[in-house]
Design an enzyme around this catalytic site. Structure first.
Site, short mmCIF file in Angstrom:
data_model
loop_
_atom_site.label_atom_id
_atom_site.label_comp_id
_atom_site.label_asym_id
_atom_site.label_seq_id
_atom_site.Cartn_x
_atom_site.Cartn_y
_atom_site.Cartn_z
N HIS A 15 1.86 -3.75 -11.56
CA HIS A 15 1.61 -2.89 -10.37
C HIS A 15 2.38 -1.58 -10.55
CE1 HIS A 15 0.90 -2.39 -5.85
NE2 HIS A 15 1.56 -1.30 -6.24
N HIS A 17 2.31 2.96 -10.16
CA HIS A 17 1.72 4.26 -9.78
C HIS A 17 2.13 5.30 -10.81
CE1 HIS A 17 0.65 2.81 -5.71
NE2 HIS A 17 1.71 2.04 -5.89
N LYS A 101 -8.19 -2.67 -5.71
CA LYS A 101 -7.01 -2.60 -4.85
C LYS A 101 -7.42 -2.42 -3.39
CE LYS A 101 -2.78 -2.35 -3.62
NZ LYS A 101 -1.76 -1.36 -3.85
N HIS A 138 -2.42 -4.82 -0.67
CA HIS A 138 -1.25 -4.28 0.04
C HIS A 138 -1.22 -5.00 1.38
CE1 HIS A 138 1.75 -1.06 1.02
NE2 HIS A 138 1.52 -1.61 2.20
N HIS A 176 3.67 -6.69 -4.28
CA HIS A 176 5.02 -6.32 -3.83
C HIS A 176 5.43 -7.06 -2.55
CE1 HIS A 176 2.53 -3.62 -1.48
NE2 HIS A 176 2.37 -2.76 -2.45
N ASP A 249 5.79 -1.54 -8.83
CA ASP A 249 5.42 -0.60 -7.76
C ASP A 249 6.23 0.69 -7.88
OD1 ASP A 249 3.97 0.30 -5.59
OD2 ASP A 249 5.32 -0.57 -4.10
C1 NCD Z 1 3.22 3.80 -2.99
C2 NCD Z 1 2.88 5.21 -3.42
O1 NCD Z 1 3.71 6.12 -3.25
O2 NCD Z 1 1.79 5.42 -3.98
N1 NCD Z 1 4.42 3.83 -2.21
C3 NCD Z 1 5.29 2.82 -2.01
O3 NCD Z 1 6.24 2.98 -1.25
N2 NCD Z 1 5.14 1.69 -2.63
C4 NCD Z 1 2.09 3.21 -2.27
C5 NCD Z 1 2.20 1.74 -2.09
O4 NCD Z 1 2.07 0.96 -3.05
O5 NCD Z 1 2.44 1.31 -0.96
ZN ZN Z 2 2.04 0.26 -4.95
#
Ligand code: NCD
Ligand code: ZN
Length: 347
Positions: A15, A17, A101, A138, A176, A249
């Site tokens: 997971h 970003h 997702k 989520h 998460h 995450d």
């Molecule tokens: C994530 C993001 O910034 O893309 N932020 C986070 O706090 N985890 C989005 C998400 O996974 O909730």
């Molecule tokens: Zn995330």
């Protein structure tokens, strides 16, 4: 006896970003230095909603992988009220796209286009269950009347339970997870239901966010919970149960968008993720369970081969830089300016 060298099968991040554009020059090398594969979240602006977009995004990521690293991004589609069954069929036929997702609309960063009512996507979920394409969830309700610390538990009770009783064979990863309720829920589900656990939810609790001053770089969603939940997550992570696996995450935001009146949610852990997981597992006397959690359980769940190469961590304290360049801003990493116990050996 504890050792100063830790060798493990190269891990994967289930997971992540990475963002897009110039930011990829920062984020991709940080993950590729330690991880073999990562499931890349589709919450760009606009979101990644088609296989064609996912494949184009994958190319942009690959163009930022340092030559010394072998790194494979695994792509996801962003579920909206209007995603078609056809697109699900296409995704299922392409190896580079591995999951869909699900963000409840408005739940978190760039979730405006998320699902407004789960019943709107039933036809798509039915198809995913037929094809065995995993849904990555989520798990927070977005109702303003629900306390932010209770949103995960409410989601279990009001959405997840119903969803799984309607589609009991749907492959679903509860992403998460942050509460003992989520741990218990996952433990009571069959093998098609699993969960990722971040390193920041293992290391920290809401005191780190709020006691003695508000610390925006500890703000993420789902928000850090109280220490009893932190302990429940650690127990699950080090248990050796294959339902639980690594998903950082890691979610970078430029400093100016974190240290502001209404700061973004997200903790940037990629620059020390595997090192910090090692710290957590060691603190629970469970370093021997790290490899399963970081390198085996996720691959097995997704039906992908386990990695064959290895990484080595050495007990050799180092200092995390205070910041990294991040497009035209900087990003403040987890443990900025502070020490980290384990160091990844260079390839
Ligand atoms: C994530 C993001 O910034 O893309 N932020 C986070 O706090 N985890 C989005 C998400 O996974 O909730
Ligand atoms: Zn995330």
């Amino acid at each position: 006896m504890t050792s100063d060298l830790l060798s493990l099968t190269k891990p994967d991040d289930w997971h992540l970003h990475l963002r897009d554009g110039e930011a990829l020059r920062t984020t991709v090398p940080h993950t590729a230095r330690a991880f073999s594969r990562a499931i890349v979240m589709p919450n760009l602006q606009p979101p990644v909603t088609t296989v064609a977009e996912a494949l184009a995004y994958r190319e942009r990521i690959l163009s930022c992988v340092p030559p010394a690293n072998k790194f494979q991004p695994l792509m996801t589609l962003y579920l909206t009220d209007t995603l078609s069954r056809d697109e699900i069929d296409k995704a299922s036929a392409v190896d580079a796209v591995v999951a869909v997702k699900y963000y409840p609309a408005g739940a978190t960063t760039n979730a405006e286009n998320g699902v407004t009512d789960i019943s709107r996507v039933y036809p798509v979920l039915e198809r995913m269950a037929e094809l065995g394409l995993p849904l990555l969830v989520h798990g927070e309700v977005t109702d303003d009347r629900v306390d932010i610390f209770d949103r995960e538990q409410q989601f279990i009770d009001s959405v997840l339970t119903k969803l799984l009783s309607r589609y009991p064979t749907l492959r679903l990863v509860f992403e998460h997870i942050t509460t003992s309720h989520a741990v218990e829920f996952v433990l009571h589900q069959p093998d098609n239901v699993a969960a990722t656990i971040t390193v920041h939810h293992l290391l920290y609790n809401r005191n780190d966010l709020l006691a003695g001053g508000v610390r925006p770089h500890f703000y993420c969603l789902p928000v850090l919970k109280r220490d009893s939940h932190q302990r429940a997550l650690a127990k699950a992570a080090v248990s050796g149960n294959p339902k639980f696996f690594l998903g950082t995450d890691s979610a970078p935001h430029g400093r100016t968008t974190k240290e502001t009146d209404c700061g973004c949610a997200g903790i940037y852990s990629a620059p020390a993720a595997i090192e910090l997981y090692a710290e957590v597992f060691e603190s629970h006397g469970a370093l021997d369970k790290l490899e399963g959690f970081a390198s085996f359980h996720g691959a097995d769940y997704y039906g992908l081969p386990r990695n064959s190469s290895k990484i080595t961590l050495r007990r050799n304290g180092w200092q995390m830089p205070a910041e990294f360049g991040f497009a035209d801003d900087v990003v403040i990493p987890i443990r900025a300016g502070n020490s980290i116990v384990w160091q990844l050996e260079k390839l």
